[in-house]
Design a protein around this motif. Structure first.
Motif, PDB file in Angstrom:
ATOM      1  N   UNK A  93     -34.019  25.007  14.012  1.00  0.00           N
ATOM      2  CA  UNK A  93     -32.941  25.980  14.102  1.00  0.00           C
ATOM      3  C   UNK A  93     -33.384  27.399  14.389  1.00  0.00           C
ATOM      4  N   UNK A  94     -34.605  27.562  14.879  1.00  0.00           N
ATOM      5  CA  UNK A  94     -35.095  28.892  15.210  1.00  0.00           C
ATOM      6  C   UNK A  94     -35.035  29.859  14.040  1.00  0.00           C
ATOM      7  N   UNK A  95     -35.437  29.387  12.867  1.00  0.00           N
ATOM      8  CA  UNK A  95     -35.275  30.213  11.664  1.00  0.00           C
ATOM      9  C   UNK A  95     -36.473  31.124  11.398  1.00  0.00           C
ATOM     10  N   UNK A  96     -37.521  31.017  12.211  1.00  0.00           N
ATOM     11  CA  UNK A  96     -38.685  31.874  11.969  1.00  0.00           C
ATOM     12  C   UNK A  96     -38.315  33.325  12.230  1.00  0.00           C
ATOM     13  N   UNK A  97     -38.675  34.172  11.282  1.00  0.00           N
ATOM     14  CA  UNK A  97     -38.356  35.589  11.432  1.00  0.00           C
ATOM     15  C   UNK A  97     -39.602  36.423  11.198  1.00  0.00           C
ATOM     16  N   UNK A  98     -39.588  37.591  11.799  1.00  0.00           N
ATOM     17  CA  UNK A  98     -40.684  38.541  11.602  1.00  0.00           C
ATOM     18  C   UNK A  98     -40.100  39.834  11.066  1.00  0.00           C
ATOM     19  N   UNK A  99     -40.873  40.497  10.226  1.00  0.00           N
ATOM     20  CA  UNK A  99     -40.460  41.776   9.673  1.00  0.00           C
ATOM     21  C   UNK A  99     -41.591  42.765   9.928  1.00  0.00           C
ATOM     22  N   UNK A 100     -41.258  43.850  10.617  1.00  0.00           N
ATOM     23  CA  UNK A 100     -42.246  44.900  10.835  1.00  0.00           C
ATOM     24  C   UNK A 100     -41.877  46.061   9.921  1.00  0.00           C
ATOM     25  N   UNK A 101     -42.824  46.455   9.084  1.00  0.00           N
ATOM     26  CA  UNK A 101     -42.600  47.569   8.172  1.00  0.00           C
ATOM     27  C   UNK A 101     -43.484  48.734   8.590  1.00  0.00           C
ATOM     28  N   UNK A 102     -42.915  49.928   8.558  1.00  0.00           N
ATOM     29  CA  UNK A 102     -43.674  51.134   8.862  1.00  0.00           C
ATOM     30  C   UNK A 102     -43.405  52.163   7.778  1.00  0.00           C
TER      31      UNK A 102
END
Length: 130
Positions: A93-102
């Motif tokens: 289900x395309x559930x992979x997510x990425x989070x970029x924190x700055x």
């Protein structure tokens, strides 16, 4: 620089201190049986130095390098995201997510995990990518 907000993109409301390219979606080819590398560009658009960190919901599935670092004012960095071959040919289900924190950061070494936990939530810029 007047970028229109991409539909379905959940960027933060606060002024951004990093600019991402692509801004919302990390697209991998549909062939999941081979290792695939894609590049995420992170640009510091803050008035000072920032630290960044890239996280994923599927850490076993992706190699992210570098997954953290420091960007001087105006500096950009290419982060390689390597998707490992999958057992099944179907992405769940395309559930992979990425989070970029700055976060604005004056140090010379990237902040440790413990340091990240001491930053005020309000100071951390978050960008979600799908």
């Amino acid at each position: 620089s007047g970028h229109a907000q991409t539909p379905g993109c959940s960027s933060v409301v606060m002024p951004s201190i990093v600019r991402l390219e692509p801004a919302c979606d990390i697209v991998f080819p549909k062939d999941l049986h081979t290792q695939v590398t894609t590049v995420l560009k992170i640009q510091n658009v803050h008035k000072g130095q920032v630290a960044f960190k890239v996280r994923t919901t599927a850490a076993k599935q992706y190699l992210v390098r570098p997954s953290a670092g420091i960007l001087k004012r105006g500096e950009g960095r290419e982060v390689q995201i390597v998707m490992q071959p999958r057992e099944s040919a179907v992405m769940e289900g395309g559930t992979d997510r990425f989070l970029v924190q700055g976060v604005p950061f004056a140090g010379t070494e990237p902040p440790s995990r413990e340091q990240w936990q001491t930053f005020e939530k309000a100071a951390i810029n978050e960008h979600k990518l799908f």
